[in-house]
Design a protein around this motif. Structure first.
Motif, PDB file in Angstrom:
ATOM      1  N   LYS A 247       0.832  -1.206   0.000  1.00 10.69           N
ATOM      2  CA  LYS A 247       0.000   0.000   0.000  1.00 10.69           C
ATOM      3  C   LYS A 247       0.857   1.244   0.000  1.00 10.69           C
ATOM      4  O   LYS A 247       2.056   1.193   0.289  1.00 10.69           O
ATOM      5  CB  LYS A 247      -0.925   0.005   1.204  1.00 10.69           C
TER       6      LYS A 247
ATOM      7  N   TYR B 262      -4.414  10.764  -1.215  1.00  9.11           N
ATOM      8  CA  TYR B 262      -4.299   9.835  -2.342  1.00  9.11           C
ATOM      9  C   TYR B 262      -3.770   8.532  -1.762  1.00  9.11           C
ATOM     10  O   TYR B 262      -2.853   8.542  -0.939  1.00  9.11           O
ATOM     11  CB  TYR B 262      -3.332  10.373  -3.399  1.00  9.11           C
ATOM     12  N   GLN B 263      -4.337   7.385  -2.223  1.00 12.00           N
ATOM     13  CA  GLN B 263      -3.923   6.121  -1.638  1.00 12.00           C
ATOM     14  C   GLN B 263      -4.257   4.942  -2.542  1.00 12.00           C
ATOM     15  O   GLN B 263      -5.092   5.049  -3.438  1.00 12.00           O
ATOM     16  CB  GLN B 263      -4.569   5.910  -0.270  1.00 12.00           C
ATOM     17  N   TRP B 264      -3.591   3.829  -2.274  1.00 11.68           N
ATOM     18  CA  TRP B 264      -3.850   2.555  -2.942  1.00 11.68           C
ATOM     19  C   TRP B 264      -3.437   1.438  -2.006  1.00 11.68           C
ATOM     20  O   TRP B 264      -2.511   1.579  -1.216  1.00 11.68           O
ATOM     21  CB  TRP B 264      -3.067   2.446  -4.251  1.00 11.68           C
ATOM     22  N   GLU B 265      -4.122   0.305  -2.117  1.00 11.79           N
ATOM     23  CA  GLU B 265      -3.797  -0.873  -1.329  1.00 11.79           C
ATOM     24  C   GLU B 265      -4.164  -2.096  -2.152  1.00 11.79           C
ATOM     25  O   GLU B 265      -5.216  -2.128  -2.790  1.00 11.79           O
ATOM     26  CB  GLU B 265      -4.611  -0.859  -0.036  1.00 11.79           C
TER      27      GLU B 265
ATOM     28  N   LYS C 180      -1.468   4.305  -9.100  1.00 11.82           N
ATOM     29  CA  LYS C 180      -2.898   4.003  -9.059  1.00 11.82           C
ATOM     30  C   LYS C 180      -3.376   4.021 -10.500  1.00 11.82           C
ATOM     31  O   LYS C 180      -2.982   4.895 -11.273  1.00 11.82           O
ATOM     32  CB  LYS C 180      -3.652   5.035  -8.221  1.00 11.82           C
TER      33      LYS C 180
ATOM     34  N   GLY D  42      -5.685  -2.442  -9.413  1.00  8.65           N
ATOM     35  CA  GLY D  42      -5.807  -1.002  -9.580  1.00  8.65           C
ATOM     36  C   GLY D  42      -4.598  -0.174  -9.228  1.00  8.65           C
ATOM     37  O   GLY D  42      -4.691   1.037  -9.105  1.00  8.65           O
ATOM     38  N   GLY D  43      -3.442  -0.797  -9.068  1.00  7.38           N
ATOM     39  CA  GLY D  43      -2.249  -0.023  -8.759  1.00  7.38           C
ATOM     40  C   GLY D  43      -1.077  -0.898  -8.418  1.00  7.38           C
ATOM     41  O   GLY D  43      -1.097  -2.103  -8.635  1.00  7.38           O
TER      42      GLY D  43
ATOM     43  N   SER E 166       0.165   5.807   0.589  1.00  5.19           N
ATOM     44  CA  SER E 166      -0.756   6.927   0.758  1.00  5.19           C
ATOM     45  C   SER E 166       0.054   8.188   1.026  1.00  5.19           C
ATOM     46  O   SER E 166       1.192   8.120   1.473  1.00  5.19           O
ATOM     47  CB  SER E 166      -1.745   6.676   1.909  1.00  5.19           C
TER      48      SER E 166
END
Length: 177
Positions: free
Chosen positions: A29, A39-42, A69, A55-56, A31
Motif C-alpha cells: 500500500k 491519495y492512496q492505494w492498497e 494508481k 488497480g495499482g 498513501s
C-alpha cells in the motif's frame, strides 16, 4: 464444557497469532496527502508478466520505488517515483542538488492526458526514509516477496512553479529486485 472453552481459547489464540503484522505479508500500500488531499492505494503484489494488480502497485526495484494508481482499464492516473542513489535503508533528501536521485509525481486523466506534474527541482525538498528493506525479492520468492517500508514528506513544485506540500506519505512496497 471445559473442553469446548479450551478449544475456543486455543482457536482464538491461533487466529490472533496468524493475523500478526508480518512485514512480508502479501498486502502492499501507499498513501500521502498533497495540500491536504488524500491519495492512496492498497492491494496485492504484482503477478506474473509484470501486470499491475488490483488497480495499482507499490514496487521497489533497482533503487527505484514506483507507486501507482490505475483506472478501470489499467492505465495509470497517479504515479509517484523515487530514484535512490543506493540500494539501502536510511534517510534520503531529494532536492534540486540531488544529481543521482529524484522524486516525481504525475497525475493523468482517464484519457492519459497530463493534468499535473510535480518534482523536487527548483527549490523543493522531499525527505524519504526507508525504515525496512527486505532481502527477499519477488525474483527469489514470488509467492512471498519481502517489503520495502518507508515514509516521505516535504515540498514539490509543479511545472508552472507552484509549490505543494506532501504530508503523511507512507509506503509498503513489494521488493521486486
Amino acid at each position: 464444557m471445559k473442553k469446548l472453552l479450551l478449544g475456543l481459547t486455543i482457536g482464538l489464540l491461533l487466529i490472533s497469532c496468524s493475523s500478526s503484522n508480518d512485514s512480508s505479508s502479501g498486502l502492499y500500500k501507499w498513501s500521502f496527502k498533497l495540500n491536504g488531499v488524500l491519495y492512496q492505494w492498497e492491494g496485492n503484489h504484482l503477478t506474473g508478466g509484470g501486470a499491475i494488480a488490483a488497480g495499482g502497485q507499490a514496487t521497489y526495484s533497482v533503487n527505484t520505488i514506483a507507486l501507482q494508481k490505475t483506472n478501470s482499464s489499467g492505465s495509470p492516473i497517479i504515479t509517484v517515483s523515487m530514484v535512490f542513489p543506493t540500494n539501502s535503508s536510511g534517510n534520503f533528501i531529494f532536492n534540486s542538488s540531488s544529481t543521482t536521485q529524484g522524486f516525481n509525481i504525475i497525475f493523468l486523466d482517464d484519457a492519459q492526458q497530463l493534468t499535473e506534474m510535480y518534482s523536487t527541482g527548483s527549490g523543493a525538498t522531499m525527505n524519504v526514509n526507508i525504515s525496512s528493506l527486505s532481502n527477499t525479492t519477488f525474483t527469489s520468492n514470488p509467492t512471498n516477496p519481502g517489503k520495502v517500508i518507508g515514509t516521505f514528506s516535504g515540498t514539490v513544485k509543479s511545472a508552472t512553479g507552484t509549490t505543494a506540500t506532501i504530508t503523511e506519505g507512507t509506503f509498503e512496497a513489494v521488493r521486486g529486485a
